[in-house]
Design an enzyme around this catalytic site. Structure first.
Site, short mmCIF file in Angstrom:
data_model
loop_
_atom_site.label_atom_id
_atom_site.label_comp_id
_atom_site.label_asym_id
_atom_site.label_seq_id
_atom_site.Cartn_x
_atom_site.Cartn_y
_atom_site.Cartn_z
N ASN A 39 5.54 -1.27 11.60
CA ASN A 39 4.76 -0.81 10.45
C ASN A 39 5.13 -1.65 9.22
O ASN A 39 5.81 -2.66 9.35
CB ASN A 39 5.06 0.68 10.23
CG ASN A 39 3.87 1.44 9.68
OD1 ASN A 39 3.23 0.98 8.74
ND2 ASN A 39 3.57 2.59 10.26
N ASN A 72 4.89 6.14 3.39
CA ASN A 72 4.17 6.79 2.29
C ASN A 72 3.97 8.29 2.46
O ASN A 72 3.25 8.91 1.68
CB ASN A 72 2.82 6.10 2.09
CG ASN A 72 3.00 4.62 1.78
OD1 ASN A 72 3.84 4.27 0.95
ND2 ASN A 72 2.26 3.76 2.45
N THR A 73 4.55 8.86 3.49
CA THR A 73 4.56 10.32 3.63
C THR A 73 6.03 10.73 3.61
O THR A 73 6.78 10.35 4.52
CB THR A 73 3.87 10.74 4.95
OG1 THR A 73 2.49 10.39 4.87
CG2 THR A 73 3.99 12.24 5.19
N ASN A 96 0.82 -1.21 0.00
CA ASN A 96 0.00 0.00 0.00
C ASN A 96 0.85 1.25 0.00
O ASN A 96 1.94 1.29 0.59
CB ASN A 96 -0.99 -0.02 1.18
CG ASN A 96 -0.48 0.74 2.39
OD1 ASN A 96 -0.58 1.97 2.47
ND2 ASN A 96 0.11 0.00 3.34
N PHE A 106 -1.91 8.24 3.91
CA PHE A 106 -2.74 8.91 4.93
C PHE A 106 -3.96 9.59 4.31
O PHE A 106 -4.16 10.81 4.50
CB PHE A 106 -1.95 9.94 5.74
CG PHE A 106 -0.88 9.38 6.64
CD1 PHE A 106 -0.78 8.03 6.89
CD2 PHE A 106 0.03 10.24 7.26
CE1 PHE A 106 0.21 7.53 7.74
CE2 PHE A 106 1.02 9.75 8.10
CZ PHE A 106 1.11 8.41 8.33
N LYS A 155 5.01 4.18 17.10
CA LYS A 155 5.02 3.05 16.16
C LYS A 155 6.26 3.12 15.28
O LYS A 155 6.51 4.14 14.63
CB LYS A 155 3.75 3.08 15.32
CG LYS A 155 3.62 1.86 14.42
CD LYS A 155 2.22 1.70 13.91
CE LYS A 155 2.10 0.54 12.95
NZ LYS A 155 0.74 0.37 12.45
N SER A 195 5.26 5.43 8.76
CA SER A 195 4.68 5.11 7.45
C SER A 195 5.69 5.47 6.37
O SER A 195 6.28 6.54 6.42
CB SER A 195 3.39 5.89 7.22
OG SER A 195 3.07 5.84 5.85
C1 FMN Z 1 -3.65 -0.85 3.40
C2 FMN Z 1 -2.88 -0.57 4.66
C3 FMN Z 1 -2.95 0.70 5.23
C4 FMN Z 1 -2.24 0.98 6.41
N1 FMN Z 1 -2.36 2.21 6.97
C5 FMN Z 1 -1.72 2.46 8.14
C6 FMN Z 1 -1.89 3.71 8.79
O1 FMN Z 1 -2.64 4.57 8.33
N2 FMN Z 1 -1.19 3.93 9.92
C7 FMN Z 1 -0.37 2.99 10.48
O2 FMN Z 1 0.22 3.23 11.53
N3 FMN Z 1 -0.21 1.78 9.90
C8 FMN Z 1 -0.86 1.51 8.76
N4 FMN Z 1 -0.72 0.29 8.16
C9 FMN Z 1 0.23 -0.70 8.76
C10 FMN Z 1 -0.44 -1.68 9.70
O3 FMN Z 1 -1.01 -1.04 10.81
C11 FMN Z 1 0.59 -2.71 10.20
O4 FMN Z 1 1.57 -2.03 10.94
C12 FMN Z 1 1.28 -3.45 9.06
O5 FMN Z 1 0.37 -3.70 8.02
C13 FMN Z 1 1.86 -4.77 9.53
O6 FMN Z 1 0.87 -5.62 10.08
P1 FMN Z 1 0.11 -6.75 9.20
O7 FMN Z 1 1.18 -7.54 8.48
O8 FMN Z 1 -0.65 -7.55 10.21
O9 FMN Z 1 -0.77 -6.03 8.26
C14 FMN Z 1 -1.43 -0.02 7.00
C15 FMN Z 1 -1.37 -1.30 6.42
C16 FMN Z 1 -2.09 -1.58 5.28
C17 FMN Z 1 -2.03 -2.97 4.68
#
Ligand code: FMN
Length: 343
Positions: A246, A180-181, A114, A118, A217, A178
């Site tokens: 993350n 992506n910022t 992804n 934000f 985080k 993140s």
């Molecule tokens: C589509 C998507 C959007 C995400 N958006 C955020 C976000 O806005 N803020 C954040 O702290 N983490 C975000 N994450 C990261 C997740 O909170 C998590 O840290 C990461 O995906 C690893 O866990 P997982 O493998 O169980 O998904 C996002 C993950 C995905 C897949």
């Protein structure tokens, strides 16, 4: 569970849809379900309860940030059996996020890429929605900065979002990880992190919210020495905990067979099954470095009861997941809870 059976039946069809369209559709359906009087929360086994950073969690398993950015489906997450939900990332002012497409899935590896960037309705709208929260589900507010805000002014953004969100949630997570910022991850460097955390803690005091935990985080991509320095700075600051991790920028977690395809999708962070080993290495290093100074929330690629159990056995206070829910369906939460209760 009926919802799980429906999800499994519909999955092939859902996975043929554009991922963001599927997400939007699921949220529209989810909102209707939240209004349904028959939506009932399961009775969680009392042995699941955990206390972390002064809060009592009915289950150690939580929904990671990013799925419910706007706190739209809280009753549904409770009904699935999550002990907590981290809403957000919420930015102080609304912003659209990156242009689409910005969400990609690789089902055969349980991976998501992804670069949402934000997309946020902004703190005011989300704070308003948080007025009606279900009881018995803990809610964390994950905060970020607007893209247009220069890095030097990041603290102002986190503070603006905090003022609106903190009074309505149980804990705050500062997202400086993140990918992506642009520039956001630079805030993990101690010289940037120290004033950021000091500024947030000062605001917390000003608002009389000293009892409310603030977590940080972390990304899984820091060099080991940099990670240690970040952990030390966080532990010395007076905040209450860490979340690791993350998403990763490391394309090495994708199998060779699929790597070129993922490269073609372009920029973004990877999450899901392939992240598990990397996220676990990071959390073990962080836990060792912390030496008990702060509690840690494990996140990254957790997709089975065994992995959640292992995260807690490693020393994490809680575990979160996001990506596995997309691939495994809503029944996953109950299955993991059951395994955790038996562990
Ligand atoms: C589509 C998507 C959007 C995400 N958006 C955020 C976000 O806005 N803020 C954040 O702290 N983490 C975000 N994450 C990261 C997740 O909170 C998590 O840290 C990461 O995906 C690893 O866990 P997982 O493998 O169980 O998904 C996002 C993950 C995905 C897949």
């Amino acid at each position: 569970m009926l919802l799980d059976a429906l999800y499994r039946a519909a999955r092939p069809w859902i996975f043929r849809m554009d991922p963001e369209r599927a997400h939007d559709l699921a949220f529209s359906l989810g909102e209707r379900l939240c209004d349904w009087p028959g939506l009932d929360a399961p009775k969680l086994d009392p042995s699941l309860a955990r206390t972390a950073f002064g809060l009592r969690f009915p289950s150690p398993l939580g929904l990671a940030a990013g799925l419910d950015k706007g706190a739209r489906l809280l009753p549904l997450w409770k009904a699935l059996g999550f002990g907590h939900v981290e809403i957000g990332t919420v930015t102080p002012r609304p912003q659209p996020g990156n242009p689409k497409p910005r969400l990609f899935r690789l089902p055969e590896e349980g991976l998501i890429l992804n670069r949402m960037g934000f997309n946020s309705e902004g703190a005011e709208v989300v704070a308003e929605r948080l007025r009606s929260r279900p009881d018995g589900l803990l809610v964390g507010g994950n905060l970020g900065k607007n893209k247009a805000t220069p890095e030097e002014a990041a603290l102002d953004d986190y503070r603006d979002a905090y003022r609106l969100i903190a009074p309505r949630v149980d804990y705050i997570a500062l997202n400086i990880s993140s990918p992506n910022t642009p520039g956001l991850r630079d805030l993990q460097a101690p010289e940037a992190l120290k004033p950021l955390l000091a500024g947030m803690l000062a605001l917390r005091k000003e608002m009389g919210l000293e009892a409310q935990p603030i977590l940080l985080k972390l990304a899984p991509d820091l060099a080991p020495e940099d990670l240690d320095a970040t952990v030390d700075a966080a532990a010395a600051s007076g905040i209450d905990g860490l979340i690791a991790t993350n998403t990763t920028l490391d394309r090495g977690i994708v199998s060779e067979a699929n790597r070129a395809r993922v490269e073609r999708w372009g920029a973004g962070g990877l999450s899901g099954r392939g992240l598990h080993a990397k996220a676990r290495d990071v959390r073990k290093r962080v836990l060792a470095r912390l030496g008990g100074r702060l509690p840690l929330v494990a996140c990254g690629g957790i997709s089975t009861g065994a992995e959640a159990t292992e995260a807690l056995a490693d020393g994490a206070a809680l575990a979160q997941l996001y990506t596995a829910l997309i691939f495994e369906g809503p029944g996953l939460v109950g299955r993991i809870n059951k395994e955790l209760a038996g562990a």
